[in-house]
Design an enzyme around this catalytic site. Structure first.
Site, PDB file in Angstrom:
ATOM      1  CE  LYS A   1      -0.430  -1.156   5.024  1.00  0.00           C
ATOM      2  NZ  LYS A   1      -0.722  -2.609   4.804  1.00  0.00           N
TER       3      LYS A   1
ATOM      4  CB  VAL B   1      -7.013  -1.457  -0.010  1.00  0.00           C
ATOM      5  CG1 VAL B   1      -7.836  -1.061   0.880  1.00  0.00           C
ATOM      6  CG2 VAL B   1      -6.270  -0.310  -0.500  1.00  0.00           C
TER       7      VAL B   1
ATOM      8  CE  LYS C   1      -4.116  -0.508   4.807  1.00  0.00           C
ATOM      9  NZ  LYS C   1      -4.582  -2.438   6.138  1.00  0.00           N
TER      10      LYS C   1
END
Lengths: 408, 408
Positions: B100, B127, B200
């Protein structure tokens, strides 16, 4: 330029027309081109409707128009939707549908025809309305063996059960309320008897296990026998009652599939799925539990799922299709009488009831019952046909069984 | 035959190796071919490991092998993952990642390189771990304008808050427990200060709105200031406290984006997302609310999302890619001081506190406080900079403000 047609200008069909029109620019960006709604097929007239100029009553206009690449089928039922869909796919046109009855009944055949003709047959909207479930199951969870699916797949019955639970209403009163609010139809049979849920179970099972599961193979029980007393007993004991469509892998090549009310522990994520909402809990061998939640019906939610499929089909006009399952003759569903489950039973209380119950059912766990002349208990896991036999024995001792509901 | 390589043989990387090996046959069916894991890149040695024969320490072996079409990047961090990913994409190899940090920092650029070289850059696992969210957002909800996203995106902080809520523990005790269980790292900063959630949020916002949102643009507040007292006050008043990543469209071309603890009404579907689970609530203009729920981390859940992307890339080796967003210089995030929200405040109780509070904050709603020398209340919607000024005024009257938490 992608030109599309809609067949069936009812609630979902008109929603599709709206969404395509309102999001025209945005859809254009996503498909790197433009989209145009060219025809709407319906036998009815809609004088003054903004889409009036697109209406036609002649299916052949759509079938024979080489400009039409994608057709949305929102007619419902199998006649004439089945024949129309087949003809379109045979011409290489992609068909997008929200018609769960058609997919549950003829899905394998229609997918095969689609593949043979390099067309797409997509049906995200057929299960869970606007909730993404078909594509996540087929694509995002592709690296999982699907161990089980438990779904609240019908908003009408979930609304009725929620009303019974929250307001202590009887089934009849809650149904009347759902009808008054437009959530239940005048003839609510397909919903309350579980047929609608059954069709969705068949679609999910076919997708998860690659073989077509036909609705008549799935034991289906509705919610008409659930009483306010059962709801109260469950509630006081840490459960809710939900109509669930359930599938699970039981042996290497067999699945359990059933539609029935179930007592669900309040700590389960699907216990909190209330009102007209749907929730689908999927258990994969790698991912463990995932849940999808949202509005399982309604004009715009369902239309948005249809239009997402249209966008996907438009983007992948020539590419290989990612959904398919095969027709099968073999019986891969286990007999529901062979399934092992726990049961909630509500019985009349007689002088020596507890002793008789212990004799017949073995260990049971008594739960709350606020009705002085009744007992409520939960059995250990039992094969259904044994449970049936035990229930008969209990009745033979003169103890009436008032309710019998499975546990998730 | 599709040959793949894994870069980074840590928890997720070894999970990917396991899932690919265990589901080899099934994956083969899905991609209509065979899959083979050819290399694993890691600087460490793994003597005796079943995958030992595949290990290499030389990135160029992977980069220069024309047989390798797809590379899984599970190294984490940006160095050397960024340089490696760029080099692979420039060679036309697809890269699948769970990283991420890299996607949130360089996503737009890497997606552009992927597109230019007809490769895929996919990151479903970045995510929500195993929860399908990237693809549903990009594909299934494609016919929606995304109005808002509110997500519990970090399992560690959700575990800590759940412990505080259920067991009345302090933040420090709950954190120590999470560390003992292996849910929190020795240095838990990235989790508890909200940085992980922030990354995220950036990925989801970029996907939903088509422009890269960079982490430094997002106001981020962690959970270290939440006290057991706040949790108790919230609980008694019908709320839970969750660390939320939130995005919403506020004007035609502006978005609100923030990471902060929030009081969430217990009736909200994400209020029931507890322990290490994640939940993402997405509101679309057509679909209304949908929620995705599941394990947001962990070896096999995350690996299963990575492998689903591998399957997708293998099936669509030459086809156009469906994810992209552009780099942007413009400031499309509204200043968090301009955002309008409701606030929970916990203040010291003085002789005339209520009068002072009414004077300064206007209408407020007092909620439960079991601490005799404190008051807890919820304000009406206020622009953040006005709330700040009002808080300063209150302090000037000698009333100490002990907590200030936003409401969802």
């Amino acid at each position: 330029m992608v030109k599309i047609a809609i067949m069936g200008f009812g609630i979902v069909g008109s929603g599709v027309a709206e969404v395509v029109t309102n999001h025209k620019e945005d859809i254009g960006k996503k498909i790197c081109g433009a989209i145009e709604l060219k025809y709407i097929l319906d036998i009815r007239d809609f004088p003054g409707n903004p889409f009036e100029s697109k209406l036609t009553k002649d299916f052949n206009v759509i079938l024979e128009d080489p400009e039409i690449d994608i057709v949305v089928e929102t007619m419902g039922g199998t006649k004439p939707a089945y024949a129309f869909t087949k003809a379109l796919l045979e011409k290489g046109k992609s068909v997008i549908t929200s018609n769960k009855e058609l997919v549950a009944t003829h899905g394998a055949e229609l997918l095969k025809i689609a593949n043979e003709n390099n067309a797409n047959y997509l049906f995200e909207a057929s299960v869970g309305g606007g909730i993404p479930i078909i594509r996540p199951l087929a694509q995002c969870l592709a690296a999982n063996e699907i161990l089980a699916i438990s779904g609240i797949l019908n908003g009408t019955t979930n609304y009725i059960l929620t009303k019974m639970f929250r307001d202590g209403e009887s089934f009849e009163t809650a149904l009347a309320d759902a009808q008054a609010k437009g959530y239940a139809e005048k003839d609510p049979t397909a919903d309350i008897e579980g047929h609608d849920t059954c069709r969705k179970v068949c679609i999910l099972a076919s997708l998860a296990y690659g073989e077509h599961l036909y609705p008549e193979k799935v034991y289906t029980e509705g919610i008409t026998k659930i009483t306010a007393q059962d709801v109260r007993n469950a509630e006081e004991s840490g459960y809710v009652i939900k109509l669930l469509g359930r599938i699970r892998r039981v042996q290497e090549d067999k699945v359990f599939a059933m539609v029935s009310p179930c007592l669900v522990e309040k700590s389960s994520p699907i216990a909190n799925v209330d009102d007209v909402f749907n929730g689908v809990l999927v258990t994969g061998d790698s991912v463990d539990d995932v849940m999808f939640y949202g509005r399982g019906a309604g004009k715009l939610p369902t239309a948005s799922a249809v239009v997402a499929d249209v966008i996907d089909a438009a983007k992948h006009m020539q590419s290989r299709k990612w959904i398919s399952w095969k027709e099968t003759d073999r019986d891969f569903v286990v007999d529901h009488l062979d399934a092992e489950e726990r049961y909630y039973l509500r019985v009349a209380k007689t002088a020596n009831a507890e002793a008789g119950i212990a004799d017949i059912f073995g260990n049971v766990c008594y739960i709350h019952s606020d009705c002085a002349d009744e007992l409520a208990f939960i059995t250990e896991k039992k094969v259904a046909r044994n449970l049936e036999a035990e229930c008969e024995k209990l009745c033979a001792t003169g103890i009436e069984i008032k309710s019998k509901i499975r546990l998730l």
